[in-house]
Write a protein that holds these residues in place. Sequence first.
Motif: not given
Length: 273
Positions: A202-207
């Motif tokens: 939730e902190v760093a999305p996989v994008g």
Amino acid sequence: MTAPALPAAGPVPATEPAAPAAAADGRWEPAPGTTVRGTVVLLPGRGEHPGLYARFGRRLAFDGYRLLVPAHAVPFPDPRSTSPVAAGPVVLFARARAEQDDGGPVVLAGSDLGALLALALVAEVRPDGLLLAGLPGGGGPVRTDDELSARTACPVHRGLLADDPGFRPGALFEPVPAALAGAAAAARPEVPVLAFHGLADEVAPVGALRELAGRLPSVEAVAVADGRHDVFNDAVHRSVAARTVLWLERLRSGLDRLPSLPPPLLVPLDLHG
């Protein structure tokens, strides 16, 4: 450097021992008499200190790899710093290169902001490979209701963070320094890259990982099903460590120095610890 008072290798206990002082560099060595097959210099993320990587260090040491974690990486303790380069990691990496005298790989690794710093430093320190986890993307800080759950689904590691006076709660939601993000985005490493990212991060999305894989076709991108932000210390830490060792063995054997194969697809992998 001051070594944590932990065994260099061996089985991981059911509960984690007390972490070493946050001011000390972390160092985990293979057992005496064991050939050091390679070295990983790992830059921790926001709020972390070297002692939080004891479990990962013991697992690498068990397979003959040394883990070094600098006490101060990016930009600690002041998150407002705009400098993308920290002297501590550069000095530690140079020392690691000098100590690795059998030709084994010396790898620069990082989690969270440490992953960005590893990318930013790659041209300066010239590692044999990059190991990244939880790479932050652009935009402002992301805040969730439960920081520990956002970091890891592992109850042992969550308990360690909750009881650790050296851990900085709330640091995970500090903004990414613009200069650091820019330096990482401009990096074009010509070395093998293994990058992990949790699909439930939730902190760093996989994008951010998809973007990295798009601009660096040599990236081996591993998306971890149900994985949280602190991939090296998440519920699947055993599988992540095992995948890391396999990659290090390929580096040591020279397989990842051969002409690259077609760019790997980013495929969600259901890794079970």
